[in-house]
Design a protein around this motif. Structure first.
Motif, mmCIF file in Angstrom:
data_model
loop_
_atom_site.group_PDB
_atom_site.id
_atom_site.type_symbol
_atom_site.label_atom_id
_atom_site.label_comp_id
_atom_site.label_asym_id
_atom_site.label_seq_id
_atom_site.Cartn_x
_atom_site.Cartn_y
_atom_site.Cartn_z
ATOM 1 N N ARG A 121 -91.497 13.588 27.729
ATOM 2 C CA ARG A 121 -90.665 13.192 26.588
ATOM 3 C C ARG A 121 -91.484 13.299 25.302
ATOM 4 N NH1 ARG A 121 -86.521 8.383 28.177
ATOM 5 N NH2 ARG A 121 -85.790 9.252 30.154
ATOM 6 N N ASN A 122 -91.815 14.536 24.961
ATOM 7 C CA ASN A 122 -92.640 14.761 23.785
ATOM 8 C C ASN A 122 -91.961 15.809 22.919
ATOM 9 O OD1 ASN A 122 -94.675 15.518 21.913
ATOM 10 N ND2 ASN A 122 -96.263 14.780 23.314
ATOM 11 N N GLY A 154 -84.058 13.043 30.851
ATOM 12 C CA GLY A 154 -83.194 12.045 30.228
ATOM 13 C C GLY A 154 -83.550 11.572 28.842
ATOM 14 N N ASP A 155 -84.271 12.374 28.064
ATOM 15 C CA ASP A 155 -84.593 11.983 26.692
ATOM 16 C C ASP A 155 -83.500 12.492 25.754
ATOM 17 O OD1 ASP A 155 -85.576 11.689 24.087
ATOM 18 O OD2 ASP A 155 -87.646 11.911 24.746
ATOM 19 N N PRO A 156 -82.710 11.608 25.164
ATOM 20 C CA PRO A 156 -81.603 12.035 24.291
ATOM 21 C C PRO A 156 -82.066 12.865 23.097
ATOM 22 C CG PRO A 156 -81.394 9.710 24.841
ATOM 23 C CD PRO A 156 -82.751 10.145 25.300
ATOM 24 N N LEU A 157 -83.228 12.540 22.525
ATOM 25 C CA LEU A 157 -83.717 13.279 21.363
ATOM 26 C C LEU A 157 -84.017 14.731 21.708
ATOM 27 C CD1 LEU A 157 -86.118 10.636 19.755
ATOM 28 C CD2 LEU A 157 -83.789 11.234 19.044
ATOM 29 N N HIS A 187 -79.718 12.051 38.333
ATOM 30 C CA HIS A 187 -80.891 11.249 37.986
ATOM 31 C C HIS A 187 -80.542 10.005 37.163
ATOM 32 C CE1 HIS A 187 -83.951 13.961 39.619
ATOM 33 N NE2 HIS A 187 -83.107 14.926 39.330
ATOM 34 N N GLY A 188 -79.278 9.725 37.002
ATOM 35 C CA GLY A 188 -78.870 8.479 36.353
ATOM 36 C C GLY A 188 -79.128 8.434 34.863
ATOM 37 N N CYS A 189 -79.102 9.575 34.194
ATOM 38 C CA CYS A 189 -79.398 9.641 32.755
ATOM 39 C C CYS A 189 -78.109 9.431 31.947
ATOM 40 C CB CYS A 189 -80.059 10.966 32.415
ATOM 41 S SG CYS A 189 -81.562 11.285 33.371
ATOM 42 N N GLU A 190 -77.753 8.181 31.738
ATOM 43 C CA GLU A 190 -76.467 7.865 31.122
ATOM 44 C C GLU A 190 -76.329 8.383 29.701
ATOM 45 O OE1 GLU A 190 -74.882 3.930 31.472
ATOM 46 O OE2 GLU A 190 -75.834 3.601 33.412
ATOM 47 N N GLU A 191 -77.359 8.183 28.893
ATOM 48 C CA GLU A 191 -77.271 8.636 27.505
ATOM 49 C C GLU A 191 -77.083 10.141 27.427
ATOM 50 O OE1 GLU A 191 -79.626 6.737 24.223
ATOM 51 O OE2 GLU A 191 -80.779 5.987 25.928
#
Length: 364
Positions: A121-122, A154-157, A187-191
């Motif tokens: 997440r970078n 799962g990183d929204p950005l 993987h449960g990444c809701e956002e």
């Protein structure tokens, strides 16, 4: 070459001890070794270690002073840029690109540095690679592009950024026809799922090559709140079938997701005794075959028929013995299920191969 000296080179490089490393090289005459030597099974060079651990001073020294090739690769064809990108070391990534590193070089399995960066997440590293013309549409051997990987993490950005720079990146499917929506749901990444439903035009209940939908991926992995999002915002079906005729209620029995079972049966009113097409197995059969004792009890609480038989006349007891699960067989017998013959005349006991299962029947 002295093995101890080689080990010291690696240790000093990994530890980022620049002055000690350069002194050791010059004192022991190891400059040429430092440039060309590949270490261990991985075939890493000292420059790989420096890039992986983010030691820019050592990396710059090895390239500028020692003469290490910026495109040197190890046994997995990992370049230095793969290493720096995969660990999120922005300064090293920037330096390697300035030195002419190929931004879309491929390592084993056709992974690019951008794909590697998306495992972290970078956003800064990902942006740096994109600004140097990294292609987010490239696919690895499994058919995944960088967006698939970002949706898994799962990183929204990162997901927003990739959609901005490559608006059609979401359209890619893996070789098994899985979409980034499948990946995020699994993987449960809701956002991320929320972003995908808002910004991408996915077809509801789109299936992969096995007939699995994103909703199935969500519930069988226990992501109930995400499953609700798919129901409410994407009109997902709670009773869709895969290519084997297996529905979500069966899949959650296989994975032992008891809260998901309660969600399907109590909230969505899915029939707990629903049969999968083909062999006509029920959730009870599937849970027994996997040996999920607690799930068996939950299914019975939800109204599962203990005595139901599949197309071959097999009960859950037969399936527990096929799976060689003694505790599941014991539980079913204690709950009142008797051994019986299936359509071929085979009893559950005859399917038992392990001594602990045989003892279950001896004690019953």
């Amino acid at each position: 070459m002295d093995e101890d000296n080689l080990k010291m080179l690696v240790k000093l490089t990994q530890g980022g001890q620049f002055s000690s490393l350069t002194k050791h090289m010059k004192t022991c005459g190891l400059m040429e070794v430092a440039r060309d030597k590949h270490f261990g099974r991985s075939g890493d060079t000292l420059a790989h270690y420096a890039a992986r651990h983010g030691h820019l001073d050592i990396l710059e020294f090895l390239i500028k002073e020692v003469g290490t090739d910026v495109e040197v690769y190890n046994n997995d064809y990992k370049r230095l840029l793969h290493e720096a990108a995969s660990m999120g070391h922005l300064a090293c990534v920037r330096y390697l690109l300035q030195e002419g590193a190929q931004v879309d070089s491929l390592k084993k399995a056709d992974w690019t540095p951008l794909m590697m960066a998306c495992t972290r997440r970078n956003l800064d590293v990902i942006r740096e690679l994109i600004e140097h013309s990294a292609d987010p549409l490239l696919r690895n051997k499994d058919g995944w592009n960088a967006f698939h990987i970002a949706c898994r993490e799962g990183d929204p950005l990162v997901v927003h950024f990739l959609l901005e720079v490559a608006p059609d990146v979401w359209r890619s499917k893996s070789k098994t026809c899985r979409t980034p929506l499948h990946t995020a749901a699994m993987h449960g990444c809701e956002e991320v799922v929320g972003i995908l439903l808002e910004r991408c035009d996915y077809t509801p209940d789109e299936k992969d090559s096995c007939g699995v939908t994103p909703f199935m991926d969500a519930v069988r992995n226990g992501h109930i709140s995400l499953a609700r999002i798919l129901l409410e915002k994407h009109q997902a079906s709670a009773t869709a079938s895969d290519i084997l005729g297996v529905q979500p209620v069966h899949q959650v029995a296989v994975t032992g997701q008891e809260e998901a079972l309660r969600f399907l049966v109590r909230e969505l009113h899915v029939d707990v005794n629903q049969r999968a097409t083909g062999l006509q197995l029920t959730s009870l059969h599937y849970a027994a075959k996997e040996g999920h004792v607690s799930t068996l009890k939950t299914l019975l609480e939800l109204g599962a028929d203990l005595h139901v038989e599949d197309k071959k006349g097999r009960t859950a007891l037969h399936m527990a013995c096929i799976g060689q699960h003694a505790e599941a067989a014991r539980t079913l017998l204690q709950l009142g299920l008797k051994d019986s013959q299936d359509a071929s005349g085979t009893t559950a006991r005859q399917l038992a191969k392990k001594s602990d299962i045989m003892k279950v029947f001896e004690c019953s």
